[in-house]
Design a protein around this motif. Structure first.
Motif, PDB file in Angstrom:
ATOM      1  N   MET A 260       0.829  -1.204   0.000  1.00  0.00           N
ATOM      2  CA  MET A 260       0.000   0.000   0.000  1.00  0.00           C
ATOM      3  C   MET A 260       0.867   1.260   0.000  1.00  0.00           C
ATOM      4  O   MET A 260       0.584   2.228  -0.724  1.00  0.00           O
ATOM      5  CB  MET A 260      -0.912  -0.006   1.218  1.00  0.00           C
ATOM      6  CG  MET A 260      -1.829   1.203   1.315  1.00  0.00           C
ATOM      7  SD  MET A 260      -2.786   1.219   2.851  1.00  0.00           S
ATOM      8  CE  MET A 260      -1.465   1.541   4.037  1.00  0.00           C
ATOM      9  N   ASP A 261       1.948   1.253   0.793  1.00  0.00           N
ATOM     10  CA  ASP A 261       2.842   2.420   0.832  1.00  0.00           C
ATOM     11  C   ASP A 261       3.462   2.683  -0.533  1.00  0.00           C
ATOM     12  O   ASP A 261       3.669   3.840  -0.927  1.00  0.00           O
ATOM     13  CB  ASP A 261       3.948   2.198   1.863  1.00  0.00           C
ATOM     14  CG  ASP A 261       3.448   2.325   3.290  1.00  0.00           C
ATOM     15  OD1 ASP A 261       2.284   2.722   3.461  1.00  0.00           O
ATOM     16  OD2 ASP A 261       4.211   2.017   4.221  1.00  0.00           O
ATOM     17  N   MET A 262       3.782   1.612  -1.263  1.00  0.00           N
ATOM     18  CA  MET A 262       4.336   1.774  -2.607  1.00  0.00           C
ATOM     19  C   MET A 262       3.350   2.493  -3.520  1.00  0.00           C
ATOM     20  O   MET A 262       3.696   3.447  -4.222  1.00  0.00           O
ATOM     21  CB  MET A 262       4.687   0.407  -3.199  1.00  0.00           C
ATOM     22  CG  MET A 262       5.890  -0.275  -2.591  1.00  0.00           C
ATOM     23  SD  MET A 262       6.191  -1.843  -3.454  1.00  0.00           S
ATOM     24  CE  MET A 262       7.786  -2.280  -2.768  1.00  0.00           C
ATOM     25  N   TRP A 263       2.106   2.030  -3.502  1.00  0.00           N
ATOM     26  CA  TRP A 263       1.107   2.631  -4.385  1.00  0.00           C
ATOM     27  C   TRP A 263       0.765   4.057  -3.966  1.00  0.00           C
ATOM     28  O   TRP A 263       0.489   4.912  -4.819  1.00  0.00           O
ATOM     29  CB  TRP A 263      -0.149   1.757  -4.392  1.00  0.00           C
ATOM     30  CG  TRP A 263       0.003   0.540  -5.251  1.00  0.00           C
ATOM     31  CD1 TRP A 263       0.129  -0.751  -4.847  1.00  0.00           C
ATOM     32  CD2 TRP A 263       0.056   0.519  -6.682  1.00  0.00           C
ATOM     33  NE1 TRP A 263       0.273  -1.584  -5.924  1.00  0.00           N
ATOM     34  CE2 TRP A 263       0.219  -0.824  -7.067  1.00  0.00           C
ATOM     35  CE3 TRP A 263      -0.014   1.500  -7.670  1.00  0.00           C
ATOM     36  CZ2 TRP A 263       0.317  -1.216  -8.399  1.00  0.00           C
ATOM     37  CZ3 TRP A 263       0.082   1.113  -8.997  1.00  0.00           C
ATOM     38  CH2 TRP A 263       0.238  -0.228  -9.356  1.00  0.00           C
ATOM     39  N   ILE A 264       0.776   4.326  -2.677  1.00  0.00           N
ATOM     40  CA  ILE A 264       0.524   5.701  -2.219  1.00  0.00           C
ATOM     41  C   ILE A 264       1.612   6.639  -2.735  1.00  0.00           C
ATOM     42  O   ILE A 264       1.336   7.744  -3.206  1.00  0.00           O
ATOM     43  CB  ILE A 264       0.436   5.738  -0.680  1.00  0.00           C
ATOM     44  CG1 ILE A 264      -0.860   5.087  -0.208  1.00  0.00           C
ATOM     45  CG2 ILE A 264       0.514   7.185  -0.163  1.00  0.00           C
ATOM     46  CD1 ILE A 264      -0.981   4.984   1.306  1.00  0.00           C
ATOM     47  N   LYS A 265       2.872   6.201  -2.630  1.00  0.00           N
ATOM     48  CA  LYS A 265       3.968   7.029  -3.110  1.00  0.00           C
ATOM     49  C   LYS A 265       3.871   7.245  -4.613  1.00  0.00           C
ATOM     50  O   LYS A 265       4.060   8.370  -5.102  1.00  0.00           O
ATOM     51  CB  LYS A 265       5.307   6.382  -2.759  1.00  0.00           C
ATOM     52  CG  LYS A 265       6.508   7.234  -3.143  1.00  0.00           C
ATOM     53  CD  LYS A 265       6.477   8.559  -2.412  1.00  0.00           C
ATOM     54  CE  LYS A 265       7.620   9.463  -2.825  1.00  0.00           C
ATOM     55  NZ  LYS A 265       7.594  10.761  -2.123  1.00  0.00           N
ATOM     56  N   LEU A 266       3.571   6.174  -5.344  1.00  0.00           N
ATOM     57  CA  LEU A 266       3.448   6.303  -6.799  1.00  0.00           C
ATOM     58  C   LEU A 266       2.320   7.266  -7.162  1.00  0.00           C
ATOM     59  O   LEU A 266       2.474   8.122  -8.037  1.00  0.00           O
ATOM     60  CB  LEU A 266       3.196   4.935  -7.419  1.00  0.00           C
ATOM     61  CG  LEU A 266       3.009   4.922  -8.942  1.00  0.00           C
ATOM     62  CD1 LEU A 266       4.277   5.378  -9.651  1.00  0.00           C
ATOM     63  CD2 LEU A 266       2.604   3.526  -9.412  1.00  0.00           C
ATOM     64  N   GLY A 267       1.171   7.146  -6.471  1.00  0.00           N
ATOM     65  CA  GLY A 267       0.060   8.044  -6.752  1.00  0.00           C
ATOM     66  C   GLY A 267       0.391   9.487  -6.436  1.00  0.00           C
ATOM     67  O   GLY A 267      -0.013  10.403  -7.162  1.00  0.00           O
ATOM     68  N   THR A 268       1.143   9.702  -5.351  1.00  0.00           N
ATOM     69  CA  THR A 268       1.542  11.065  -4.983  1.00  0.00           C
ATOM     70  C   THR A 268       2.434  11.675  -6.049  1.00  0.00           C
ATOM     71  O   THR A 268       2.261  12.838  -6.441  1.00  0.00           O
ATOM     72  CB  THR A 268       2.276  11.051  -3.634  1.00  0.00           C
ATOM     73  OG1 THR A 268       1.415  10.500  -2.638  1.00  0.00           O
ATOM     74  CG2 THR A 268       2.675  12.463  -3.227  1.00  0.00           C
ATOM     75  N   VAL A 269       3.395  10.885  -6.533  1.00  0.00           N
ATOM     76  CA  VAL A 269       4.316  11.382  -7.559  1.00  0.00           C
ATOM     77  C   VAL A 269       3.574  11.688  -8.850  1.00  0.00           C
ATOM     78  O   VAL A 269       3.749  12.749  -9.458  1.00  0.00           O
ATOM     79  CB  VAL A 269       5.436  10.359  -7.803  1.00  0.00           C
ATOM     80  CG1 VAL A 269       6.274  10.750  -9.017  1.00  0.00           C
ATOM     81  CG2 VAL A 269       6.330  10.256  -6.572  1.00  0.00           C
TER      82      VAL A 269
END
Length: 337
Positions: free
Chosen positions: A115-124
């Motif tokens: 989930m943290d990976m996808w959150i970071k990707l979405g933020t970028v």
């Protein structure tokens, strides 16, 4: 009844530890590197024996181990575009319901990581989308800047009497480079990418020109040439050397002493850039992370953009960050077409 009570106690204990992991992740703003560094305490309370992990975070690799390793472990490999993670979670011998509760907790932990990976990707991606909306306004401003620099460059061809000769010599050397950079920015914003326009470029000359623009003293050793688009190379060097110029303008007591080593290898050339007076880097994994900056006014996009350009040119850009020494940027570029 005793068995049921024991199972309920185990379930509540695992649920409490899962809640601790979730709360910890929230308190760290879903930041994956920080969460990995601090997740061991609740995991150890659940009876896990050890953990080791290796994270590739936007081109920077970091790893860590806690506890002890053993023969029984759960491995998970997670990957989301420029982020990849390998985790080994070591467990002791468990039977039946203990194994069940352990599996449930480990799957919850892996889900938090993913989930943290996808959150970071979405933020970028969201930040890039917002940045794209500003392109039209930036194009207008850049056109004016190019026109201004062009006018000044033309006037320098026939300077008015009374101007100091030293100033004219300096401006003649700097202004053409500034004009090239302005045109490069405009072409980039207009999506006019210079594909295939590569030529043999002397890296020593390019580095000296960039350092002169930023009024930065650089000690250069070795020599090397590379086939690359010159505007792309200028952009890469601007982002690397410009960081040291920013430090010199902050008002610190220590003046940067930038040392550049050029090495001509068999199939590529290597550029090592280091500030011998620089402080150790506290966050090496953040260097190439987009939109992260330790400067209050920084956008945090320069090194990320430089690395993308280097990779597109067939090279690589990484950083060596010893814990007690200044960091060194290692730029590798193709030697031939």
């Amino acid at each position: 009844m005793l068995a049921t009570a024991w199972l309920l106690w185990q379930a509540r204990r695992r649920a409490h530890i899962t809640s601790q992991l979730v709360s910890l992740n929230e308190s760290l703003s879903f930041d994956l590197p920080d969460f990995l560094r601090k997740c061991w305490k609740p995991l150890s309370q659940a009876g896990f024996k050890g953990i080791n992990w290796q994270l590739s975070w936007f081109g920077t690799t970091l790893s860590n181990s806690e506890g002890v390793e053993g023969n029984v472990f759960i491995q998970r490999k997670l990957e989301v575009e420029e982020i990849s993670l390998v985790v080994n979670l070591y467990d002791g011998p468990r039977r039946f319901e203990q194994r069940y509760f352990s599996t449930i907790l480990s799957e919850s932990f892996f889900l938090l990581l993913h989930m943290d990976m996808w959150i970071k990707l979405g933020t970028v991606q969201g930040a890039f989308a917002q940045t794209a909306k500003l392109t039209v306004f930036l194009q207008h401003d850049m056109k004016n800047l190019v026109q201004l620099i062009s006018l000044v460059a033309e006037q320098l061809e026939a300077p008015a009497q009374g101007n100091e000769e030293k100033l004219l010599i300096s401006l003649r050397a700097v202004m053409p480079s500034l004009m090239d950079r302005s045109e490069r920015f405009l072409n980039t914003l207009s999506s006019q990418v210079h594909q295939g326009q590569r030529r043999l470029v002397d890296l020593g000359d390019a580095i000296h020109k960039t350092a002169k623009i930023y009024d930065l003293s650089v000690t250069l050793s070795g020599s090397a040439q590379t086939f690359i688009n010159e505007l792309t190379l200028n952009s890469i060097l601007d982002n690397l050397i410009g960081n040291y110029a920013d430090q010199s303008r902050i008002g610190t007591e220590v003046t940067p002493e930038v040392q550049v080593r050029l090495e001509d290898l068999e199939d590529h050339v290597e550029v090592a850039i280091k500030d011998s007076n620089g402080a150790p880097c506290l966050w090496p994994e953040r260097l190439f992370e987009p939109f992260w900056s330790d400067k209050g006014t920084g956008l945090g996009i320069g090194l990320y953009h430089a690395r993308q350009q280097v990779m597109a040119a067939g090279g690589s850009l990484r950083a060596l960050a010893p814990s007690e020494e200044p960091l060194t940027f290692i730029l590798s570029l193709p030697k031939n077409l």
